[in-house]
Design a protein around this motif. Sequence first.
Motif, PDB file in Angstrom:
ATOM      1  N   ASP A  87       0.816  -1.213   0.000  1.00 25.57           N
ATOM      2  CA  ASP A  87       0.000   0.000   0.000  1.00 25.57           C
ATOM      3  C   ASP A  87       0.852   1.267   0.000  1.00 25.57           C
ATOM      4  O   ASP A  87       0.325   2.383  -0.047  1.00 25.57           O
ATOM      5  N   GLY A  88       2.177   1.105   0.077  1.00 29.85           N
ATOM      6  CA  GLY A  88       3.077   2.246   0.009  1.00 29.85           C
ATOM      7  C   GLY A  88       3.150   3.081   1.267  1.00 29.85           C
ATOM      8  O   GLY A  88       3.841   4.105   1.289  1.00 29.85           O
ATOM      9  N   LEU A  89       2.495   2.651   2.327  1.00 28.01           N
ATOM     10  CA  LEU A  89       2.441   3.458   3.543  1.00 28.01           C
ATOM     11  C   LEU A  89       3.570   3.148   4.518  1.00 28.01           C
ATOM     12  O   LEU A  89       3.807   3.913   5.464  1.00 28.01           O
ATOM     13  N   SER A  90       4.245   2.044   4.307  1.00 26.12           N
ATOM     14  CA  SER A  90       5.325   1.632   5.205  1.00 26.12           C
ATOM     15  C   SER A  90       6.452   1.035   4.383  1.00 26.12           C
ATOM     16  O   SER A  90       6.303   0.750   3.190  1.00 26.12           O
ATOM     17  N   VAL A  91       7.576   0.830   5.037  1.00 24.33           N
ATOM     18  CA  VAL A  91       8.665   0.095   4.422  1.00 24.33           C
ATOM     19  C   VAL A  91       9.135  -0.951   5.424  1.00 24.33           C
ATOM     20  O   VAL A  91       9.195  -0.695   6.632  1.00 24.33           O
ATOM     21  N   PHE A  92       9.389  -2.145   4.924  1.00 20.73           N
ATOM     22  CA  PHE A  92       9.897  -3.228   5.754  1.00 20.73           C
ATOM     23  C   PHE A  92      11.408  -3.324   5.578  1.00 20.73           C
ATOM     24  O   PHE A  92      11.916  -3.218   4.461  1.00 20.73           O
ATOM     25  N   VAL A 126      12.710  -8.597  10.971  1.00 17.34           N
ATOM     26  CA  VAL A 126      11.957  -7.736  10.050  1.00 17.34           C
ATOM     27  C   VAL A 126      11.420  -6.552  10.844  1.00 17.34           C
ATOM     28  O   VAL A 126      10.691  -6.728  11.821  1.00 17.34           O
ATOM     29  N   VAL A 127      11.823  -5.352  10.424  1.00 19.60           N
ATOM     30  CA  VAL A 127      11.381  -4.120  11.080  1.00 19.60           C
ATOM     31  C   VAL A 127      10.412  -3.399  10.148  1.00 19.60           C
ATOM     32  O   VAL A 127      10.678  -3.271   8.946  1.00 19.60           O
ATOM     33  N   LYS A 128       9.317  -2.914  10.699  1.00 21.83           N
ATOM     34  CA  LYS A 128       8.341  -2.141   9.922  1.00 21.83           C
ATOM     35  C   LYS A 128       8.448  -0.669  10.310  1.00 21.83           C
ATOM     36  O   LYS A 128       8.412  -0.334  11.501  1.00 21.83           O
ATOM     37  N   ILE A 129       8.600   0.196   9.304  1.00 18.54           N
ATOM     38  CA  ILE A 129       8.700   1.636   9.548  1.00 18.54           C
ATOM     39  C   ILE A 129       7.531   2.336   8.856  1.00 18.54           C
ATOM     40  O   ILE A 129       7.473   2.386   7.618  1.00 18.54           O
ATOM     41  N   PRO A 130       6.575   2.881   9.585  1.00 21.81           N
ATOM     42  CA  PRO A 130       5.498   3.661   8.950  1.00 21.81           C
ATOM     43  C   PRO A 130       6.058   4.973   8.397  1.00 21.81           C
ATOM     44  O   PRO A 130       6.801   5.680   9.099  1.00 21.81           O
ATOM     45  N   LYS A 131       5.732   5.300   7.185  1.00 23.50           N
ATOM     46  CA  LYS A 131       6.233   6.541   6.586  1.00 23.50           C
ATOM     47  C   LYS A 131       5.756   7.764   7.348  1.00 23.50           C
ATOM     48  O   LYS A 131       6.456   8.779   7.406  1.00 23.50           O
ATOM     49  N   SER A 132       4.572   7.675   7.941  1.00 28.46           N
ATOM     50  CA  SER A 132       3.983   8.832   8.608  1.00 28.46           C
ATOM     51  C   SER A 132       4.532   9.052  10.017  1.00 28.46           C
ATOM     52  O   SER A 132       4.326  10.103  10.614  1.00 28.46           O
ATOM     53  N   ASP A 133       5.212   8.046  10.570  1.00 25.18           N
ATOM     54  CA  ASP A 133       5.713   8.164  11.941  1.00 25.18           C
ATOM     55  C   ASP A 133       6.942   7.265  12.093  1.00 25.18           C
ATOM     56  O   ASP A 133       6.830   6.098  12.475  1.00 25.18           O
ATOM     57  N   LEU A 134       8.118   7.817  11.831  1.00 29.01           N
ATOM     58  CA  LEU A 134       9.329   7.011  11.885  1.00 29.01           C
ATOM     59  C   LEU A 134       9.620   6.521  13.296  1.00 29.01           C
ATOM     60  O   LEU A 134      10.271   5.496  13.482  1.00 29.01           O
ATOM     61  N   THR A 135       9.127   7.237  14.289  1.00 27.67           N
ATOM     62  CA  THR A 135       9.376   6.835  15.677  1.00 27.67           C
ATOM     63  C   THR A 135       8.613   5.569  16.051  1.00 27.67           C
ATOM     64  O   THR A 135       8.867   4.977  17.101  1.00 27.67           O
ATOM     65  N   VAL A 182       8.686  -6.552  13.784  1.00 19.17           N
ATOM     66  CA  VAL A 182       7.354  -7.165  13.683  1.00 19.17           C
ATOM     67  C   VAL A 182       7.421  -8.677  13.498  1.00 19.17           C
ATOM     68  O   VAL A 182       6.416  -9.366  13.667  1.00 19.17           O
ATOM     69  N   SER A 183       8.597  -9.208  13.151  1.00 13.19           N
ATOM     70  CA  SER A 183       8.714 -10.663  13.014  1.00 13.19           C
ATOM     71  C   SER A 183      10.182 -11.061  13.003  1.00 13.19           C
ATOM     72  O   SER A 183      11.070 -10.230  12.763  1.00 13.19           O
ATOM     73  N   LYS A 184      10.422 -12.337  13.269  1.00 16.55           N
ATOM     74  CA  LYS A 184      11.766 -12.920  13.212  1.00 16.55           C
ATOM     75  C   LYS A 184      11.654 -14.266  12.495  1.00 16.55           C
ATOM     76  O   LYS A 184      11.747 -15.327  13.123  1.00 16.55           O
TER      77      LYS A 184
END
Length: 452
Positions: free
Chosen positions: A172-177, A201-210, A215-217
Amino acid sequence: MAPASTATPGDGSGRASTSTTLSADAEAAVTADVPPGEVGHYRLSRKSTVARNGALTDVGSDIAFKGKYAFVGNYDGFTVFDLSTPSAPRQVTQVYCPGSQNDVSIYGNILVTSTDSRRTNSSCSSEASTSGTSYWEGIRVWNISDPTHPRYSKAVATQCGSHTNSLAPSKDGLSVFVYVSSYFPNDSLANCKRPHDKISVVKIPKSDLTAARVVSKPILFPNGGYTSPDGVDSYKSTSGCHDITTYAKFDLAAGACMGDGILMDISNRANPTVISRVRDTTNFAFWHSATFNNAGTKVVFTDELGGGLAATCTGDFRPEQGGNGIYNIVDRTLKFKSYYKIPRINTADENCVAHNGSLVPIPGKDIMVQSWYQGGISAFNFSDSNNPKEIAWYDRGAGLSDLGTWSSYYYNGYVYSSDTSRGFETFRFDSTIDSTARKNLTALNPQSQQQY
């Protein structure tokens, strides 16, 4: 580059001779194609060098590109260069934030750097830590909406740290893994115990990097990976992954996992699954990195025999060792086709082995440019998977670079190279090589490929 404590010339198995080191006679017999102190090149010429400077005095590492900017990693932090004049990059800022290797990746306004060394905390003022229980290592997330003023946004701790990182945007383009590669578990370390047959695996929301978080291993080797005859602690034994390259368009990723090469389905970004696995105990010692061709039908795996510190280009190693393995993808399965190694002979004083490179975006052809440490830079055509051929090169003789070039990537008409000691360098091909190459890319992450 494997840690110096474990990556020594003695780690290189399978020499053409039976000795683990070059004999005096063998050393005397090696006549380098490019003599010490001299420079040789063919259809690739140097245009500029920005010397390593300022606070970043450690080893230079990887590169990522956004628009007219290049972000160049260093074990002490990273430097931002303005490429408005492509043949003469201008340094615009340095960020001091130590932690090896500071591998860099970019997605939009997000920069991710890797820390694979224990620090007292996650801040940029941290110090190296010797504690096995109280330390930090993982990834750092930066806001680069203004590339000239990167802002540190978030630190995410990951098991065994982060040797490298690779990005895959959500559908959906809203995050990057972020696929975090790490290896070398050690039961004396609180956050790096065996078995380490996984990635983070780390999930970074584009709207809130903090809000970035693990989210998984996913377990990639539920039945265990390759165990070298040298034992589980050998850098040739699978214990995690060294590097992963994603190709989100095709929902694929290729992993170089020390003793194994793997192909993964990443259609579920948070839970990649292995769909093909290959092993080469005859000619590969350390599966280091991977590059897809543009069509997503091939993978070039590299073997960092000797961990980046060995002289594997003396002729004492066979031409199948310390280079690339080219695999076709047939029905989502990896099929070996051939090897590629630079044809030049180096001296025994030059560490030389396959390292980081990228595609040269020429429609209809599979061409890659690649660093070989003190073996220099090589470009080769692997359109015929069975017969890869070198088409251009640049090589400095012994004594002109401490460890040689770490990364060489093609971006909008130029080859940019991060030399471990000399600094950030610019090269250009003879026009017969890249006259039809795309020169309007808006970004380049060699470990997060996009179709051109």
